[in-house]
Design an enzyme around this catalytic site. Structure first.
Site, PDB file in Angstrom:
ATOM      1  N   GLY A 130       3.214  -0.830  -5.681  1.00 20.00           N
ATOM      2  CA  GLY A 130       3.719  -2.110  -6.185  1.00 20.00           C
ATOM      3  C   GLY A 130       3.557  -2.280  -7.685  1.00 20.00           C
TER       4      GLY A 130
ATOM      5  N   GLU B  81       0.850  -1.194   0.000  1.00 18.21           N
ATOM      6  CA  GLU B  81       0.000   0.000   0.000  1.00 18.21           C
ATOM      7  C   GLU B  81       0.886   1.243   0.000  1.00 18.21           C
ATOM      8  OE1 GLU B  81      -3.484   0.809  -0.205  1.00 18.21           O
ATOM      9  OE2 GLU B  81      -2.413   2.706  -0.408  1.00 18.21           O
ATOM     10  N   GLY B  82       0.630   2.127  -0.959  1.00 19.10           N
ATOM     11  CA  GLY B  82       1.450   3.329  -1.104  1.00 19.10           C
ATOM     12  C   GLY B  82       0.940   4.538  -0.337  1.00 19.10           C
TER      13      GLY B  82
ATOM     14  N   LYS C 154     -19.694   9.520   5.389  1.00 20.62           N
ATOM     15  CA  LYS C 154     -20.726   9.191   6.380  1.00 20.62           C
ATOM     16  C   LYS C 154     -20.597  10.080   7.606  1.00 20.62           C
ATOM     17  CE  LYS C 154     -21.810   7.427   3.591  1.00 20.62           C
ATOM     18  NZ  LYS C 154     -21.324   6.999   2.283  1.00 20.62           N
TER      19      LYS C 154
ATOM     20  N   GLY D 250      -7.597   2.297   1.958  1.00 23.53           N
ATOM     21  CA  GLY D 250      -7.957   2.661   0.584  1.00 23.53           C
ATOM     22  C   GLY D 250      -8.880   3.856   0.478  1.00 23.53           C
TER      23      GLY D 250
ATOM     24  N   HIS E  59     -42.071  -4.582  18.227  1.00 24.57           N
ATOM     25  CA  HIS E  59     -42.814  -3.326  18.109  1.00 24.57           C
ATOM     26  C   HIS E  59     -42.349  -2.391  19.224  1.00 24.57           C
ATOM     27  CE1 HIS E  59     -46.098  -0.587  17.340  1.00 24.57           C
ATOM     28  NE2 HIS E  59     -46.353  -0.581  18.650  1.00 24.57           N
TER      29      HIS E  59
ATOM     30  N   THR F 112     -19.443  11.637 -11.949  1.00 23.64           N
ATOM     31  CA  THR F 112     -19.952  10.961 -13.147  1.00 23.64           C
ATOM     32  C   THR F 112     -19.440   9.527 -13.255  1.00 23.64           C
ATOM     33  OG1 THR F 112     -18.163  12.080 -14.317  1.00 23.64           O
ATOM     34  CG2 THR F 112     -20.347  13.029 -14.522  1.00 23.64           C
TER      35      THR F 112
ATOM     36  N   GLY G 295     -23.855  14.839 -12.210  1.00 26.18           N
ATOM     37  CA  GLY G 295     -24.158  13.418 -12.001  1.00 26.18           C
ATOM     38  C   GLY G 295     -25.028  13.206 -10.776  1.00 26.18           C
TER      39      GLY G 295
ATOM     40  N   GLY H  51     -25.796  10.420  -9.356  1.00 27.72           N
ATOM     41  CA  GLY H  51     -25.549   9.061  -8.866  1.00 27.72           C
ATOM     42  C   GLY H  51     -25.370   9.112  -7.359  1.00 27.72           C
TER      43      GLY H  51
HETATM   44  P1  NAI Z   1     -22.697   6.799 -10.619  1.00 33.20           P
HETATM   45  O1  NAI Z   1     -22.388   5.881 -11.730  1.00 33.20           O
HETATM   46  O2  NAI Z   1     -23.493   6.328  -9.445  1.00 33.20           O
HETATM   47  O3  NAI Z   1     -23.485   8.079 -11.216  1.00 33.20           O
HETATM   48  C1  NAI Z   1     -22.950   8.905 -12.212  1.00 33.20           C
HETATM   49  C2  NAI Z   1     -24.054   9.742 -12.825  1.00 33.20           C
HETATM   50  O4  NAI Z   1     -23.475  10.738 -13.670  1.00 33.20           O
HETATM   51  C3  NAI Z   1     -25.018   8.934 -13.693  1.00 33.20           C
HETATM   52  O5  NAI Z   1     -26.328   9.171 -13.258  1.00 33.20           O
HETATM   53  C4  NAI Z   1     -24.739   9.459 -15.092  1.00 33.20           C
HETATM   54  O6  NAI Z   1     -25.883   9.421 -15.917  1.00 33.20           O
HETATM   55  C5  NAI Z   1     -24.295  10.887 -14.818  1.00 33.20           C
HETATM   56  N1  NAI Z   1     -23.495  11.509 -15.897  1.00 33.20           N
HETATM   57  C6  NAI Z   1     -22.488  10.947 -16.607  1.00 33.20           C
HETATM   58  N2  NAI Z   1     -22.002  11.823 -17.521  1.00 33.20           N
HETATM   59  C7  NAI Z   1     -22.694  12.993 -17.390  1.00 33.20           C
HETATM   60  C8  NAI Z   1     -22.676  14.262 -18.049  1.00 33.20           C
HETATM   61  N3  NAI Z   1     -21.821  14.546 -19.035  1.00 33.20           N
HETATM   62  N4  NAI Z   1     -23.538  15.222 -17.649  1.00 33.20           N
HETATM   63  C9  NAI Z   1     -24.433  14.953 -16.658  1.00 33.20           C
HETATM   64  N5  NAI Z   1     -24.496  13.769 -16.010  1.00 33.20           N
HETATM   65  C10 NAI Z   1     -23.650  12.792 -16.353  1.00 33.20           C
HETATM   66  O7  NAI Z   1     -21.281   7.401 -10.163  1.00 33.20           O
HETATM   67  P2  NAI Z   1     -20.768   8.151  -8.845  1.00 33.20           P
HETATM   68  O8  NAI Z   1     -21.897   8.749  -8.087  1.00 33.20           O
HETATM   69  O9  NAI Z   1     -19.671   9.019  -9.310  1.00 33.20           O
HETATM   70  O10 NAI Z   1     -20.190   6.962  -7.962  1.00 33.20           O
HETATM   71  C11 NAI Z   1     -19.078   6.191  -8.423  1.00 33.20           C
HETATM   72  C12 NAI Z   1     -19.079   4.810  -7.845  1.00 33.20           C
HETATM   73  O11 NAI Z   1     -18.840   4.841  -6.464  1.00 33.20           O
HETATM   74  C13 NAI Z   1     -20.402   4.105  -8.066  1.00 33.20           C
HETATM   75  O12 NAI Z   1     -20.160   2.843  -8.629  1.00 33.20           O
HETATM   76  C14 NAI Z   1     -20.993   3.976  -6.702  1.00 33.20           C
HETATM   77  O13 NAI Z   1     -21.700   2.751  -6.546  1.00 33.20           O
HETATM   78  C15 NAI Z   1     -19.781   4.045  -5.771  1.00 33.20           C
HETATM   79  N6  NAI Z   1     -20.176   4.682  -4.515  1.00 33.20           N
HETATM   80  C16 NAI Z   1     -20.998   4.006  -3.672  1.00 33.20           C
HETATM   81  C17 NAI Z   1     -21.457   4.595  -2.516  1.00 33.20           C
HETATM   82  C18 NAI Z   1     -22.398   3.852  -1.652  1.00 33.20           C
HETATM   83  O14 NAI Z   1     -22.483   2.644  -1.769  1.00 33.20           O
HETATM   84  N7  NAI Z   1     -23.146   4.519  -0.772  1.00 33.20           N
HETATM   85  C19 NAI Z   1     -21.054   5.951  -2.138  1.00 33.20           C
HETATM   86  C20 NAI Z   1     -20.226   6.582  -3.129  1.00 33.20           C
HETATM   87  C21 NAI Z   1     -19.807   5.948  -4.255  1.00 33.20           C
END
Ligand code: NAI
Length: 462
Positions: A115, A33-34, A51, A40, A441, A267, A176, A178
């Site tokens: 590594g 691990e660097g 969180k 990570g 309950h 994104t 994004g 997401g």
């Molecule tokens: P994501 O894949 O969940 O969402 C990315 C979003 O960006 C999508 O809705 C997509 O349509 C949008 N997008 C892409 N290009 C765009 C553009 N040019 N203009 C506007 N919108 C655009 O990715 P996110 O939120 O970055 O998360 C990355 C990874 O990290 C995911 O796989 C996620 O599961 C994981 N993660 C999980 C967490 C959890 O389990 N609570 C918390 C944080 C991250």
């Protein structure tokens, strides 16, 4: 030259869990691990610090919106931003030190540095080369930016920079909708920033159950987040302390610009395998950069394995952990297994969102006959008492056999509630099995039981 049964590259949740299980199974184990600290992305700049920020800002939200209703009067707390970051850093510190302790306890060597794999059976770290019967790549992922968008981690930030901002921005644009965008967007909206989320698709959180997506977006709008949907960000112009975000609406190609003090690029992420030397080794990699593995997580080169975000599948810490444990079992000559059909996904907004198994959309596409049992948290006494009655539990079960196929929850503690459904699914349970199980309950869990009852003769409280 030190010699090991297994060397794992990367000490995120995939790598460190794999190492601990390898050591427990009697293998001589080292981890490369660097970073300065173990854990990570997840522990240092991802799941754990976000969180902490969500927890702190939720307390603020509660004090501003619900305290007075309960007779807790007085001025709401003001935000000491520096202290909030200190709290977050202390949480990270405690967790990363915890992993260091577990490494010592399990006699795992930490090979400090970045590594590479000069040849099968060898791992190079700095000037030292170590011998390993098996190598596990657990190098995780990095932010995938957009063309025309340069991340400087000051004005235009990834999730890493968003957890270290110099101050709370007045205007934040999140690219994004997401998981990262909605979690960190929530944090800054609660802190008073004007948050606008620009999303390419027409729904938030791609891949989630459609009803949950709509509900979540509605609730977040009520909390003050603004959404621009169906909009593709074209470029971000970064000035010294501000930025301009240019986007195009998909429906009519019209262009618009938003000003921001901070732009969060959320994104997606992509596998991180730079500098390992995989090309020279002939390790097969997909077009999307994922290391290809067989069902036992072995790459196309014998003795080299890969797990977590670096390979196919959802980029989730717990998926990486499960693969880490399974690979350890394989390396120790046992049977390693991951049930990819039962991997929960959680979004830690308020309310939380959690899901497991198939969505209604997927079942419809498959042509599978199913029934949906739904229960609103409005009918749950505990949720009402705690000002947490938004959302619902939905359980999907096979129409004929009643076997549970999926569950989708938006509501209080959804990320914890989902696990009783996960266990039920692991045992191949029917919705009736859940419905016949006594639930204490008053708990939020009763809503899960009621949704299961809704798959049969009906819930009691609706
Ligand atoms: P994501 O894949 O969940 O969402 C990315 C979003 O960006 C999508 O809705 C997509 O349509 C949008 N997008 C892409 N290009 C765009 C553009 N040019 N203009 C506007 N919108 C655009 O990715 P996110 O939120 O970055 O998360 C990355 C990874 O990290 C995911 O796989 C996620 O599961 C994981 N993660 C999980 C967490 C959890 O389990 N609570 C918390 C944080 C991250």
């Amino acid at each position: 030259m030190a010699s090991y049964d297994v060397i794992i590259i990367g000490a995120g949740p995939g790598g460190y869990v794999c190492a601990i299980r390898c050591a427990q199974l009697g293998l001589k184990t080292a981890v490369v691990e660097g970073r300065e600290t173990l854990g990570g992305t997840c522990l240092n700049v991802g799941c754990i610090p976000s969180k902490a920020m969500l927890h702190a800002t939720h307390q603020l939200h509660e004090s501003e919106h619900n305290f007075a209703k309960m007779g807790l009067k007085g001025k709401s707390p003001s935000v000491d931003w520096k202290q909030m970051l200190t709290y977050k850093n202390e949480v990270v510190d405690g967790n990363t030190k915890g992993i260091e302790f577990l490494f010592k306890k399990n006699k795992i060597d930490w090979l400090k540095g970045w590594g590479s794999i000069p040849e099968p059976g060898r791992v190079k770290v700095g000037d030292d080369t170590h011998e390993a019967k098996n190598i596990v790549i657990a190098t995780g992922s990095e932010t995938a930016s957009l063309p025309g968008v340069e991340i400087d981690e000051k004005v235009v930030v990834s999730s890493t920079g968003a957890l270290e901002l110099a101050k709370v921005p007045k205007k934040m644009v999140v690219i994004g909708a997401g998981v990262i965008g909605l979690e960190l967007g929530s944090v800054y909206a609660r802190l008073g920033a004007e948050v606008t989320v620009i999303e390419y698709l027409d729904a938030v959180t791609p891949g989630m159950d459609g009803e949950v997506q709509k509900n979540l977006q509605k609730i977040l709008k009520k909390q003050g987040l603004t959404f621009v949907m169906g909009a593709a960000v074209q470029s971000v112009e970064a000035l010294k302390t501000k930025a301009k975000v240019h986007y195009k609406l998909r429906k009519d190609d019209s262009e618009a610009t938003l000003d921001a003090d901070t732009v969060l690029v959320a994104t997606g992420r992509k596998p991180y395998t730079d500098g390992l030397g995989l090309d020279a080794l002939g390790v097969e990699i997909s077009k999307r950069g994922q290391v290809q593995t067989d069902k036992q997580w072995q790459t196309s080169v014998k003795g080299i394995y890969a797990i977590g975000d670096a390979i196919d599948g959802p980029m989730l810490a717990h998926k990486a952990e499960d693969e880490g444990m399974a690979v350890a079992e394989v390396l120790a000559g046992k049977h390693g297994h991951v049930n990819y059909g039962v991997i929960p996904g959680v979004i830690y907004t308020h309310p939380e969102v959690a899901s497991v198994g198939q969505t209604e959309e997927e079942l419809k596409q498959e042509g599978r006959a199913y029934k949906a049992g739904k229960f609103m948290f409005m009918g749950n006494g505990r949720a009402k008492a705690n000002f947490a009655a938004e959302g619902f539990v939905k359980i999907l079960a096979d129409k004929e056999t009643d076997r549970i196929l999926g569950a989708h929850i938006i509501g209080p503690m959804a990320g914890d509630l989902i696990h009783e459904v996960c266990v039920a699914m692991e045992f191949g349970a029917s919705a009736e099995d859940l419905a016949l199980t006594c639930h204490a309950h008053p708990t939020y869990s009763e809503a899960v039981r009621e949704a299961a009852l809704a798959c049969g003769d009906g819930p009691i409280h609706s």
